[in-house]
Structures are given as structure tokens and as C-alpha cells.
Design a protein around this motif. Sequence first.
Motif, mmCIF file in Angstrom:
data_model
loop_
_atom_site.group_PDB
_atom_site.id
_atom_site.type_symbol
_atom_site.label_atom_id
_atom_site.label_comp_id
_atom_site.label_asym_id
_atom_site.label_seq_id
_atom_site.Cartn_x
_atom_site.Cartn_y
_atom_site.Cartn_z
ATOM 1 N N PRO A 80 0.831 -1.216 0.000
ATOM 2 C CA PRO A 80 0.000 0.000 0.000
ATOM 3 C C PRO A 80 0.868 1.271 0.000
ATOM 4 C CG PRO A 80 -0.088 -1.104 2.140
ATOM 5 C CD PRO A 80 0.669 -1.997 1.212
ATOM 6 N N ASP A 81 0.237 2.342 -0.395
ATOM 7 C CA ASP A 81 0.968 3.587 -0.645
ATOM 8 C C ASP A 81 1.808 4.065 0.538
ATOM 9 O OD1 ASP A 81 1.049 5.890 -2.753
ATOM 10 O OD2 ASP A 81 0.843 6.867 -0.797
ATOM 11 N N ASP A 82 1.234 3.966 1.739
ATOM 12 C CA ASP A 82 1.961 4.470 2.910
ATOM 13 C C ASP A 82 3.249 3.697 3.155
ATOM 14 O OD1 ASP A 82 0.237 6.477 3.387
ATOM 15 O OD2 ASP A 82 -0.502 5.733 5.316
ATOM 16 N N GLN A 83 3.144 2.364 3.022
ATOM 17 C CA GLN A 83 4.340 1.547 3.246
ATOM 18 C C GLN A 83 5.385 1.797 2.173
ATOM 19 O OE1 GLN A 83 3.830 -2.675 3.910
ATOM 20 N NE2 GLN A 83 1.985 -2.271 5.110
ATOM 21 N N LEU A 84 4.882 2.039 0.973
ATOM 22 C CA LEU A 84 5.792 2.330 -0.134
ATOM 23 C C LEU A 84 6.552 3.640 0.139
ATOM 24 C CD1 LEU A 84 6.072 0.506 -2.559
ATOM 25 C CD2 LEU A 84 4.570 2.026 -3.843
ATOM 26 N N SER A 85 5.820 4.620 0.641
ATOM 27 C CA SER A 85 6.456 5.898 0.985
ATOM 28 C C SER A 85 7.532 5.662 2.031
ATOM 29 C CB SER A 85 5.424 6.876 1.554
ATOM 30 O OG SER A 85 4.377 7.074 0.642
ATOM 31 N N GLU A 86 7.191 4.845 3.001
ATOM 32 C CA GLU A 86 8.130 4.527 4.073
ATOM 33 C C GLU A 86 9.383 3.857 3.507
ATOM 34 O OE1 GLU A 86 6.667 4.091 7.585
ATOM 35 O OE2 GLU A 86 8.629 3.596 8.442
#
Lengths: 239, 436
Positions: A80-86
Motif C-alpha cells: 500500500p501507498d503508505d508503506q511504499l512511501s516509508e
Amino acid sequence: MPRPSAIIRIEGVKKRYVLGGENEVLALRHVDLAVEAGTYLAIMGPSGSGKSTMLNILGCLDRPSAGSYWLGGEDVSRMPDDQLSEARGRKIGFIFQSYNLIAQLTVLENIQVPLLYQGKDVRLFHDRCLDLARLVGLGDRLGHRPNQLSGGQQQRVAIARSLVNDPLMLLADEPTGNLDSRTGTEVLDLIDRLNQAGKTIILVTHDERVAARAHRVVHMKDGVIDREVVNRPPPAPSR
Amino acid sequence: MISYQLASTIRLGVKSLLLHKLRSALTMLGIIFGVCSVIAMLAIGEGASYEAQEAIKKLGSNNILLRSVKPPEQARQQGGGGGGGGGGPRGMQLKYGLTYQDGSRLQTTIPGVKRVLPMRIIRENVRFDRNEVPCQVIGTLPFYPEVAGAAIVRGRFLAHIDEVHQDNVCIITTGLARRLFPHQDPLEHSVKIDAFYYRVVGVLQERSQPEQRSQSGKMEGQPLDNNVYIPLGASRTRFGEVLIRRAAGSFEAEEVQLHQITVQMENTAAVETADPQIKTLLDKFHDQQDFEIIVPLQLLRQAEQTKRIFNIVLGSIAAISLLVGGIGIMNIMLATVTERTREIGVRRALGAKRRDITRQFLVETVVLSVGGGLIGVVVGVLTPIVVSQLTTMKTIVTVWSVLLAFGISGAVGIVFGLYPAKAAARLDPIDALRHE
Ligand SMILES: Nc1ncnc2c1ncn2[C@@H]1O[C@H](COP(=O)(O)OP(=O)(O)OP(=O)(O)O)[C@@H](O)[C@H]1O
Ligand SMILES: [Mg+2]
């Protein structure tokens, strides 16, 4: 399964751009690639062959249309996007052709930006930021704004910034494309030193002499890896 | 930790806004005007209604005021008892107004009446030594202070014995005492009114000046508390019932027994029921409309109603101006997001999550609107002060109006900032980075 020492492993990656209606572009047809920790990898190829597309996928800025991607042992292709950002913030350092510093921030503040998004207290990392600024030779320009720096200096700030979270690897898309050959050489020397210190580097370039610095050179053509040249063996995996 | 992050986000927001000083200032202007106008208008409205309510309250909410009014149709009657005031060429003589009989009828017939206070109000100059002050000479009864809510500060008020003897004694108001006796104690001195001397026996602090709204425009611009109180009987015998007014060479004589009757009721409930009864009673004995009934309680209710409507109107205007300000902010923020798409992409590449981007732009909008709100509060608090300095208009800046205006400005920032901030966060990192 990825071998533990492969920092990057992509298998059967495709990237399709839909341009509306029936039109679509297959920027990546089928790419397999594995990169060991500590490797200096250069990607070459004619314009439009999919180098930037590949680098963006490697940098988790874009998702493959098909295929899988392990980064440091994690499957990031369906994150998901948040984990990818992380993952981007923690594991990857970017160096862009056009530097991409944030105009309203000083040199020091630009170097600090990736820390902020990891929820780190910038004050605790002050010394680290100073060390990085000195490493790239800008210890005396901390309060300057990007528009007060030369292109080479800006690119060196970008390098310091890319290192601040101690990422697994640095991704650079034509980092010397906007620089004259002398400053370009300085920047490349800096990247060499980082690689010698153990950092994994993946670099897109059109320049044979730049590619000559890398351990491995991957040549792309029409969305596939056409051939690969090994200039010198990458360091043996230590762990 | 979180507060530290927020602080640095705010600092960043301020920095980004300072990058475009003029643009940010112009954007804030909408909010500044909105907030300022809310506070200033509410302060002026509050002041005006406060003055009105105070004036009405001074009349006494348990009182019903009856006043003699010159009838509009000049139904002239040739003078009956033209006793004291006459003389000179015969002009027109007008007989109208409330009578002593009205007073006693009210006292005996209307239920719930506590006291009936008759008053004769005559304009005369009052002199002491070389000082001369135009005054209202009020002939009334000893219980005036209780009905009008005035307080004796020196000496005494009129006493029953004064009325019986029709003594030439008087009580003056504090304001008049200052003017007539700047350096002396007024007690036991005699002031001259018309042709007679009156001994000052007391000084009165007015709570109210029911006479101030007199029908005649002549008293305008005169200090309101220049009153002299004398026994009712004395007023009748010394001045007579026919008063002559000299205007532009002609004479006008009026015969008025009482200028005002204040009916004090037992309680406010009695006020409600007595009002129509009094009207019916007086109408029976007055063939012309030569009196008016003023019910302060009703006026107070009307004033409150008016104030409510006023507040709603002001609220709507303020809401619209803040809405316009908010739209201005949203417009600018959308432009800013477009302009800074590249920066958004860079931040996303450096690890910013969607909510980090949302927060950054939301904070920027809120800084803009709250900054504008703060300036608006300062200007809005200063404006009423300047207005009251320039116009002698009373203004009251209430805490709640400041909080309201400030709160709304913050809310405007959040409401109108949310969409642009979300729009910024929705961008794909790679699309944002490629934007040029
Ligand atoms: N967002 C996009 N939408 C549609 N097509 C795209 C998009 N991005 C890239 N492409 C297409 O994908 C192909 C590969 O593009 P890419 O940018 O990876 O080339 P490149 O090898 O980096 O070229 P260059 O050396 O000129 O930078 C090109 O044909 C391009 O037109
Ligand atoms: Mg490219």
C-alpha cells in the motif's frame, strides 16, 4: 526466492502505459534483474528504451504492471501507498538530473527533509547532517538557498540529502546530465567514494565514460535488457 | 515529538508563504476584512443596543410613563384659567395634556398600581451668583426618588411638609450642582428661578432622566442632568398652568396641568395588564390624542428583538465576507499546489506519505487564515475604539465576538484548505515529479 545477499530482485516486470482508448505503450516488456549489495550498476540504452521507467520502479516511485520486486527482502510490488512511501524514505536515496532541491529551504534544511518523514527529531541528527554536508564539501554553505548555489553544488547537496537516512542504495537518473564535464567528474568521484564505502549505486547514463566506473553495465533496448557487460567483479557479499 | 514536528511544519508553511509575500498578503486581506468587519460591526451593534437598553432600563421596568403631547391637529381652545403666565398681546392658547384628575383616577381604578407620580416640567434658567444654567424645573412629589430610582447624595429630597406649605425649597442634580456651585457647598444657598428664590435642601444623583426624551426639540444638545426639583404645589402656584413660549416674535401659550405621570406598578406582570387599561381609561376623558403611553418593558423587549435581528443580519454579512475570503484562499492554494507539484513529487520521493503532504498544505492554509484572523482581530478591536473616538458612538467589543471571528477564520482555513491539500496528496509521486 531471492537470495539473501541480493538487495534488489525483479522478475518478469512489465510496465504498460495506457494513453486512453486503445493506445498503450509497453515501456518495459519483461525485465529480470538482481543486484547484490555494494554493486555499482549503470543502465545504458537509447532514448525511450525504458531506463527511467525501470529506475522509477526500482525506486518505488512507480509500480510495475506485472511481475514482482523484492527490495531488501520485502515484496514491494503490491505494497500500500503508505508503506511504499516509508520504503522510499528509509531504503532509497534519489539523485535526480535536475537536483530537485526544495527552493524555500537552506542547504542544511534540504539535507534534513528525509529525516522529517521518518519521524526523526532533526535536532538529534544535527551532527550527522553536518558530517554529510562536509562530506560533499559544502560544510561552509549550510545557510545558503539552492538558488545561491552552482549546479554542481546543488547536486552535491542532493547527494548529501539522499544519504541522510542511510539507505540501502542510491538511485541516480543521469546525475551529471546538467553539469559540465569537470563538475560532473567531481560528482561522479563522490559517487565512486560512496560506492567504495559500501553503498549500492544504480545509475542511468548515456555516457560511456560514466558507465566505465560501474561494476556492471546493463544495456536496454525497447523495454528489455539487451545485454550486460561486467567491467570488474562486484565486491563479494560480505554478509 | 509530534508537537515538534507540527512546529517545524508550521515553520515550513510560514517560509513557503513568505516566498510569495504579496500573494500571501493579498490572500490574507480577505480574511482580515472578514474578521475585522465581524468584530467591528458586532461591537458597534452591541454598543448601540447597550445604550438603548440602558436608556430604557433607566426608565424603570416596573413603570409606565404617560406624557402630555401637543395634539397633532391643532385643536385650539380659547384660554380658560390663563392665570400667571398671561399678559402681553393675546396669542393662541392651547389646552391639552394630562390632568391632576387623570392621576387620581389612575390611582383609584387601575389594579396593581403602587404609586402615581405627577410631574410638571418647565424650562427655565436657574441662577446663582453669576452662574446661569438652563434647566428643567420639575415640580413633583416627595416619593420621586423611589419611583425614578434616584439617590440623594446630600441633604434630603422634598418632604410632605414642603408640599403642604408650598415652600420655596429645591433639590438640584449633581451635574447642576457642579455648574452652579463650582467652589461651594450648594446646601442652604438660594438659587433664583424665574422671579423667585428657592433654598437648596438636597443634591440628587439621577439614575434616570425620563424628561430627556421630551417632545420639544429645544432641549437637544443640552446637558441632560440639569434638573431642579421643587414641590408640585409650588410649581403650580409660582409658574401657573399657562406657559408662554416666545418664538420668533410671536407668543404661544399652552395650558398644561401635568407634563408627565409615572405610574409605578407592583411588578412587571401588572405592567402588562395595566397598559391597555390605562389607555382605555384615559381615552374616556381625553377627546383628543394629547398624551402618549410609554412602556419601558415593551421597549426593552423590542430592543432585544431588534438586537437579535441585527445580529442575524450582521452574522450573515460576516459569513458571506468570510466565505469570500475562504474562496480566495482556496483559489490561491489550488494555484500553489499546481505550482509546487514538483516539490510535492520530491517530498514523496524522499519518503513523505500522503497525509504528510495533506498536513503540509493544510497547515499552510491555516497559517494564512489564522494569520489573517489575528491581524483581523487586532484591526477589528481597534476600529470600534477609533469609531467611538470620532463619533461619540458607544462600542462594546465582546470577548465572544472576538473568539467567534477568530474561530471562524480558523475553520475557514481548514474547510477551504482541505480540498487543495487533498488534491496535492492525491498526486502520484512519479506524475508529480515529471510535472513541469
Ligand atoms: N507517463 C508515461 N505515459 C506514457 N508513456 C510513457 C510515460 N513515461 C514513459 N513513457 C514511454 O515509455 C517509454 C520509455 O520511457 P523512459 O522515460 O523510460 O525512456 P528513457 O530510456 O529514460 O529515455 P531517455 O534516455 O530519453 O530518458 C517511452 O516510449 C515513453 O514514451
Ligand atoms: Mg530517462
